[in-house]
Scaffold this motif. Sequence first.
Motif, mmCIF file in Angstrom:
data_model
loop_
_atom_site.group_PDB
_atom_site.id
_atom_site.type_symbol
_atom_site.label_atom_id
_atom_site.label_comp_id
_atom_site.label_asym_id
_atom_site.label_seq_id
_atom_site.Cartn_x
_atom_site.Cartn_y
_atom_site.Cartn_z
ATOM 1 N N ASP A 195 0.817 -1.219 0.000
ATOM 2 C CA ASP A 195 0.000 0.000 0.000
ATOM 3 C C ASP A 195 0.852 1.271 0.000
ATOM 4 O O ASP A 195 0.357 2.367 -0.266
ATOM 5 C CB ASP A 195 -0.917 0.029 1.235
ATOM 6 C CG ASP A 195 -1.922 -1.116 1.210
ATOM 7 O OD1 ASP A 195 -2.179 -1.632 0.104
ATOM 8 O OD2 ASP A 195 -2.425 -1.491 2.283
ATOM 9 N N LYS A 196 2.107 1.128 0.339
ATOM 10 C CA LYS A 196 3.010 2.294 0.399
ATOM 11 C C LYS A 196 3.804 2.463 -0.890
ATOM 12 O O LYS A 196 4.450 3.489 -1.095
ATOM 13 C CB LYS A 196 4.011 2.096 1.547
ATOM 14 C CG LYS A 196 3.391 2.103 2.927
ATOM 15 C CD LYS A 196 3.119 3.522 3.347
ATOM 16 C CE LYS A 196 2.779 3.628 4.820
ATOM 17 N NZ LYS A 196 2.468 5.035 5.165
ATOM 18 N N LEU A 197 3.822 1.433 -1.710
ATOM 19 C CA LEU A 197 4.644 1.460 -2.929
ATOM 20 C C LEU A 197 3.716 1.600 -4.132
ATOM 21 O O LEU A 197 3.081 0.635 -4.556
ATOM 22 C CB LEU A 197 5.469 0.178 -3.048
ATOM 23 C CG LEU A 197 6.471 -0.082 -1.921
ATOM 24 C CD1 LEU A 197 6.983 -1.526 -1.978
ATOM 25 C CD2 LEU A 197 7.649 0.881 -1.993
ATOM 26 N N ILE A 198 3.620 2.812 -4.658
ATOM 27 C CA ILE A 198 2.743 3.052 -5.802
ATOM 28 C C ILE A 198 3.567 2.890 -7.076
ATOM 29 O O ILE A 198 4.408 3.735 -7.390
ATOM 30 C CB ILE A 198 2.145 4.472 -5.754
ATOM 31 C CG1 ILE A 198 1.545 4.781 -4.386
ATOM 32 C CG2 ILE A 198 1.142 4.669 -6.895
ATOM 33 C CD1 ILE A 198 0.248 4.094 -4.064
ATOM 34 N N GLU A 199 3.314 1.810 -7.783
ATOM 35 C CA GLU A 199 4.045 1.572 -9.036
ATOM 36 C C GLU A 199 3.414 2.402 -10.145
ATOM 37 O O GLU A 199 2.202 2.407 -10.299
ATOM 38 C CB GLU A 199 3.971 0.100 -9.407
ATOM 39 C CG GLU A 199 4.804 -0.769 -8.501
ATOM 40 C CD GLU A 199 4.796 -2.206 -9.004
ATOM 41 O OE1 GLU A 199 5.678 -2.545 -9.814
ATOM 42 O OE2 GLU A 199 3.901 -2.955 -8.604
ATOM 43 N N THR A 200 4.250 3.045 -10.904
ATOM 44 C CA THR A 200 3.744 3.996 -11.904
ATOM 45 C C THR A 200 4.094 3.554 -13.318
ATOM 46 O O THR A 200 5.048 2.801 -13.525
ATOM 47 C CB THR A 200 4.383 5.382 -11.708
ATOM 48 O OG1 THR A 200 5.773 5.264 -12.005
ATOM 49 C CG2 THR A 200 4.195 5.891 -10.297
ATOM 50 N N PRO A 201 3.344 4.073 -14.285
ATOM 51 C CA PRO A 201 3.793 3.942 -15.675
ATOM 52 C C PRO A 201 5.050 4.803 -15.896
ATOM 53 O O PRO A 201 5.454 5.558 -15.006
ATOM 54 C CB PRO A 201 2.623 4.499 -16.490
ATOM 55 C CG PRO A 201 1.560 4.893 -15.527
ATOM 56 C CD PRO A 201 2.116 4.858 -14.151
ATOM 57 N N ILE A 202 5.633 4.693 -17.080
ATOM 58 C CA ILE A 202 6.821 5.495 -17.411
ATOM 59 C C ILE A 202 6.356 6.902 -17.758
ATOM 60 O O ILE A 202 6.088 7.225 -18.906
ATOM 61 C CB ILE A 202 7.603 4.848 -18.571
ATOM 62 C CG1 ILE A 202 7.993 3.421 -18.166
ATOM 63 C CG2 ILE A 202 8.845 5.664 -18.914
ATOM 64 C CD1 ILE A 202 8.521 2.587 -19.309
ATOM 65 N N SER A 203 6.194 7.705 -16.747
ATOM 66 C CA SER A 203 5.572 9.032 -16.888
ATOM 67 C C SER A 203 6.242 10.002 -15.913
ATOM 68 O O SER A 203 5.605 10.527 -15.006
ATOM 69 C CB SER A 203 4.072 8.947 -16.561
ATOM 70 O OG SER A 203 3.413 8.019 -17.383
ATOM 71 N N GLU A 204 7.539 10.240 -16.110
ATOM 72 C CA GLU A 204 8.304 10.978 -15.088
ATOM 73 C C GLU A 204 7.693 12.321 -14.732
ATOM 74 O O GLU A 204 7.657 12.700 -13.558
ATOM 75 C CB GLU A 204 9.762 11.176 -15.532
ATOM 76 C CG GLU A 204 10.660 9.965 -15.311
ATOM 77 C CD GLU A 204 10.522 8.911 -16.401
ATOM 78 O OE1 GLU A 204 9.828 9.188 -17.413
ATOM 79 O OE2 GLU A 204 11.096 7.819 -16.254
ATOM 80 N N ALA A 205 7.227 13.069 -15.743
ATOM 81 C CA ALA A 205 6.695 14.403 -15.447
ATOM 82 C C ALA A 205 5.505 14.295 -14.496
ATOM 83 O O ALA A 205 5.399 15.041 -13.519
ATOM 84 C CB ALA A 205 6.282 15.100 -16.744
ATOM 85 N N SER A 206 4.634 13.351 -14.792
ATOM 86 C CA SER A 206 3.437 13.234 -13.950
ATOM 87 C C SER A 206 3.708 12.494 -12.650
ATOM 88 O O SER A 206 2.972 12.677 -11.679
ATOM 89 C CB SER A 206 2.303 12.557 -14.728
ATOM 90 O OG SER A 206 1.804 13.448 -15.704
ATOM 91 N N ILE A 207 4.733 11.685 -12.597
ATOM 92 C CA ILE A 207 5.101 11.070 -11.312
ATOM 93 C C ILE A 207 5.531 12.182 -10.353
ATOM 94 O O ILE A 207 5.033 12.288 -9.228
ATOM 95 C CB ILE A 207 6.239 10.035 -11.464
ATOM 96 C CG1 ILE A 207 5.827 8.896 -12.403
ATOM 97 C CG2 ILE A 207 6.634 9.473 -10.105
ATOM 98 C CD1 ILE A 207 6.999 8.001 -12.824
ATOM 99 N N VAL A 208 6.432 13.021 -10.819
ATOM 100 C CA VAL A 208 6.881 14.124 -9.961
ATOM 101 C C VAL A 208 5.736 15.100 -9.715
ATOM 102 O O VAL A 208 5.496 15.528 -8.580
ATOM 103 C CB VAL A 208 8.106 14.849 -10.568
ATOM 104 C CG1 VAL A 208 8.438 16.105 -9.764
ATOM 105 C CG2 VAL A 208 9.313 13.920 -10.601
ATOM 106 N N GLY A 209 4.982 15.427 -10.777
ATOM 107 C CA GLY A 209 3.866 16.365 -10.630
ATOM 108 C C GLY A 209 2.824 15.854 -9.648
ATOM 109 O O GLY A 209 2.293 16.612 -8.840
ATOM 110 N N ALA A 210 2.539 14.568 -9.708
ATOM 111 C CA ALA A 210 1.572 13.988 -8.771
ATOM 112 C C ALA A 210 2.162 13.987 -7.363
ATOM 113 O O ALA A 210 1.431 14.182 -6.378
ATOM 114 C CB ALA A 210 1.192 12.574 -9.198
ATOM 115 N N GLY A 211 3.449 13.790 -7.262
ATOM 116 C CA GLY A 211 4.104 13.897 -5.954
ATOM 117 C C GLY A 211 3.923 15.297 -5.382
ATOM 118 O O GLY A 211 3.617 15.468 -4.202
#
Lengths: 326, 323
Positions: A50-66
């Motif tokens: 539940d703590k490890l959110i696996e993401t697609p290859i979407s660096e901009a939105s990974i950081v942006g969502a962070g």
Amino acid sequence: MAEKLYIEALAEAIKEEFERDPNVFMMGEDIGIYGGAFGVTKGMYPKYKDKLIETPISEASIVGAGVGAALVGMRPIVEIMFSDFMMDAMEWIVNQAAKLRYMTGGQLKVPLVIRSPMGSGTGAAAQHSQSLPAMFAHIPGLKVVMPATPYDVKGLFKAAVRDDNPVIFFEHKLLYWTKGEVPEGDYIVPIGKADVKREGKDITIIAGSITVIRSLEAAEKLKGEGIDVEVIDVRSLSPLDTETIVNSVIKTGKVLIVEDDNKSYGWGAEVLSRIVESDAFDYLDYPIQRLGGKDVPIPYNPKLERAAVPQVEDIIEAVKAIFGKE
Amino acid sequence: MELSKEKLLWMYKKMVQIRQFELKTDELYKKNMIWGTYHLYVGEEAAAVGACAALEPTDYITSTHRGHGHTIAKGADLKRMMAELLGKETGHCKGRGGSMHIADISTGHLGANGIVAGGIPIATGAALASKLRGDKRVTLCFFGDGAANTGAFNESLNMAAIWQLPVVYFCENNQYAMSAPVNKFTAVKNIADRAASYNMPGVIVDGNDVLEVYKAVKEAVDRARKGEGPTLIEAKTYRWFGHSKSDPRVYRTREEEEEWKKKDPIKRFAEKLLSEGVATEEELKKIDEEVAKEIEEAYQFAVESPEPMVEDLAKYVYAEEGE
């Protein structure tokens, strides 16, 4: 105290922060069952699924969502698989995370950690091998750290997660499998405090991340030459602990700055500037020297790759030159 | 109409507030009282108000460079907004942000954004936080037709869909990304058609009809709150003024502008309220006058407010411990 690998100390810090604060979670590519490209989260799944959110290859939105999750009270940790890939996310690092607090007059805060492996030495060539901390240290609103030892990686990581600002956390790949003493349980290494990793009286080497380890090795060898080297680990580039650096320079009067980033416009230039603008200037008895990476993309061929960044023998040679020894 | 009179008149008032705030902004710029740039929302009022009317006060929004309308609709203070435009210490952002960066965390407004598509991943992350915490909040992400062509749009909508996040992506298609007509730079006819790529509902609404906007957004918000995932809504609308303060509008005709002005969202809504007997002309006129007074008060407050001090230049770069 137990000896642990750098990667183990980091994983321990991550797990302890997961346990400590329900708002802490991690996002990144392949960080679940795979354990991350370098294995930092290996074995955490399924206990922490539940703590490890696996993401697609979407660096901009990974950081942006962070950034978005941080704005509303979470404390996200973002793993960017290679720090070179942070270039895809620069908008949300530089224009968003770094500036949201300032441009909203202090209304918003962004308690976000972006951790990422950096550096050469693995044969991954130009797009997977850069050391770019200086690029981020130039941006007001970001904090930038690059721990060199297992002790520091655990303590600084905890400090980064608990900091209310965006912290860019660089882990040199070659450090993951180095060993050092790490205490059990909770402790903090404050961001913005340099560390005297080795005391000496003849010359100050100022280093960070992998170059700390190389400088310490060089210092041992230089003992045989009768040169007593002090090694300062900056640990944090932003904020930079000018005081510890200046005090050391006042004591030794000689300075070699060793950075893994390529040299032009590197962080060593900032360190140099802080020294010459300080009281330490009057104590210098030799021009400040800088050793940095060559101004080239990191090459593939192992001989070329090695030659592109400062090695132990380069540091020894540079120190000897300062003392007029061949 | 199923909405209460109170809610309908609230919607009317918010639209009038936006219109008058923007006209005042334009006036102040022409008097050299506004230092930087701004992007007027006149003509698009129904989009912001219809969308925000479907949200709870605790729900989040992210906004755009053309953000005054969203900010007012979500409930920000007109005085502090006007003070921000004038660069004053009493502004929402203490004069550090200006028109393009107004945020108001007290009303769930996570910030206007000077970067096209800047808010799309941020909204996605706020929605992810709500999902992780189970706090039942919904995030509504305002963006324009131009932002729909960025990479972040693709990344974020995909992420929201795979994780079924409580977020509504609300595209204000005002026909032009600066000078770029939407049909020249967008391969699909409707931006909402792109929803199919993300396996989420795509809805097209008349962005100049506040009740139609409300209805579509309410449905999407309800779905999101129930854990049924994101929606992409495209509101077709038009900005009456240029892109920003210095736009001679050479890329479109005055005739086209006049056609859209006939669809004035405020006039249409007023006519509907009158024809359906919800309000009288006197009631609406009273609201118009109330708003004019509020705008004047906001202006006075802004003018009389102090500027930030130069000694405080470096304040707010970092959050200090315990803040």
